[in-house]
Enzyme design. Structure first.
Site, short mmCIF file in Angstrom:
data_model
loop_
_atom_site.label_atom_id
_atom_site.label_comp_id
_atom_site.label_asym_id
_atom_site.label_seq_id
_atom_site.Cartn_x
_atom_site.Cartn_y
_atom_site.Cartn_z
CE LYS A 152 -3.79 0.69 -1.14
NZ LYS A 152 -4.47 0.33 0.12
CE1 TYR A 177 -4.98 1.71 4.23
CE2 TYR A 177 -3.40 0.63 5.64
CZ TYR A 177 -3.79 1.06 4.40
OH TYR A 177 -2.98 0.86 3.32
CE1 TYR A 194 -4.96 -1.26 -4.62
CE2 TYR A 194 -5.19 -3.64 -4.66
CZ TYR A 194 -5.08 -2.46 -3.95
OH TYR A 194 -5.09 -2.48 -2.57
CB SER A 215 -0.91 0.03 1.22
OG SER A 215 -1.97 -0.87 1.04
CB VAL A 245 -0.21 -5.57 3.93
CG1 VAL A 245 0.01 -6.31 2.63
CG2 VAL A 245 -0.92 -6.38 4.94
O1 DON Z 1 -4.95 -4.79 -1.55
C1 DON Z 1 -4.33 -5.35 -0.67
O2 DON Z 1 -4.89 -5.99 0.21
C2 DON Z 1 -2.81 -5.22 -0.66
N1 DON Z 1 -2.33 -5.26 -2.01
C3 DON Z 1 -2.38 -3.92 -0.04
C4 DON Z 1 -2.88 -3.75 1.38
C5 DON Z 1 -1.96 -3.02 2.28
O3 DON Z 1 -0.78 -2.91 2.04
C6 DON Z 1 -2.54 -2.53 3.55
N2 DON Z 1 -1.53 -1.86 4.33
N3 DON Z 1 -1.17 -1.89 5.41
#
Ligand code: DON
Length: 304
Positions: free
Chosen positions: A66, A240, A188, A63, A258
């Site tokens: 983003k 978040y 994405y 993320s 993540v």
């Molecule tokens: O969309 C997802 O679930 C992952 N590609 C990215 C989520 C993420 O990194 C949340 N961050 N802490």
């Protein structure tokens, strides 16, 4: 300030403590990462830099990407992007669907998955070769050549990405995704799969810290107002439903992924990246949060 000594002290203290939390396993490929990896890279606007531990190892930025996609969409489309995505903290998990129905498909902010997909949709519409052009942009702002997508991670996420597929299709049903959801999701998943090391991430985020920043092509990326706004959204939405906690404890704009990475920015002073794959319950790096809290406390260098 002796940054090197401060960073070393904090690193040694934290590595001696129990490494709590869990590595993300919902993306099968991420579950394979050694949970004891722990790297830090500090880069000041006057180019003082220090790396500690596993700062040269690549990891999945997830993320954190983003912020890069938001900056590109903001550069291309300007303030019209806010017609399709909000700037309010959601107070929900990164992959939540709940607010989309009452918000008529307008995600609360560009850092929850829903908002990031709307930004991806804008880029898929505008870029000639979305994946190649986006990667070229990342390399340009990082001023690094060795940046790649991980096909393996992208495929791994696509194989289990039911919730993201649901999110993208749901937003499409409100008309806020213009392209085929398959193309948006492919972009994405690839964007999230980008691999960087701590140094490359600190360098990439310099455009938000250094008001004199220029890309490798000598371009200024965002003007002062846009830079302020991206930092403001990182401050309020970067973690978040733990954004308030990060603000409270660390006091810097930042973004987590993540994969266990966190980048934090002190405008006009420095960027710092911490990577440690074990995540707390909210999906943010356990040691990353601890490290940054200690760093801004000891140095007294938060924005507050
Ligand atoms: O969309 C997802 O679930 C992952 N590609 C990215 C989520 C993420 O990194 C949340 N961050 N802490």
């Amino acid at each position: 300030m002796n940054y090197k000594a401060v960073l070393k002290n904090i690193y040694q203290t934290i590595i001696a403590e129990e490494n709590e939390g869990k590595v993300a396993t919902y993306i099968p490929e991420l579950a394979k990462v050694n949970s004891e990896n722990f790297g830090v890279h500090f880069l000041s606007v006057d180019t003082e830099e220090h790396g500690i531990g596993d700062w040269q190892k690549k990891f999945s930025i997830q993320s954190i990407s983003k912020v890069i996609s938001l900056s590109l969409a903001y550069k291309i489309f300007g303030d019209t992007i806010w017609e399709r995505v909000g700037v309010e903290p959601s107070g929900t998990a990164f992959n939540s669907l709940v607010q989309l129905e009452s918000d008529h498909g307008i995600p609360r902010n560009p850092f929850i998955n829903a908002g990031a997909m709307v930004i991806c949709d804008m880029l898929v519409t505008h870029l000639k070769n979305p994946k190649a052009d986006f990667l070229a942009y990342v390399k340009e702002i990082c001023n690094c050549d060795q940046i790649q997508y991980s096909e393996t991670v992208a495929r791994s996420e696509a194989s289990i990405g039911y919730r993201n597929k649901a999110l993208c299709n749901y937003i499409k049903s409100f008309g806020n995704i213009k392209n085929d959801p398959k193309d948006v999701l492919d972009f994405y998943f690839n964007m999230c799969s980008i691999e960087m090391n701590c140094k490359e991430l600190s360098k990439t985020f310099m455009f938000l810290a250094n008001s004199n920043f220029k890309t490798s092509k000598g371009e200024k990326l965002l003007n002062t107002s846009k830079t302020k706004r991206v930092n403001a959204i990182m401050q309020t939405c970067g973690f978040y439903d733990e954004s308030g906690e990060f603000s409270f404890k660390v006091g810097l704009p930042g973004k987590s992924g993540v994969g266990g990475g966190i980048v934090a920015v002190h405008p006009d002073r420095y960027c710092i990246t911490v990577w440690s794959p074990k995540l707390n319950e909210k999906g943010n790096s356990y040691r990353g949060m601890k490290f940054l809290e200690a760093f801004t406390t000891v140095t007294e260098l938060s924005i507050f």
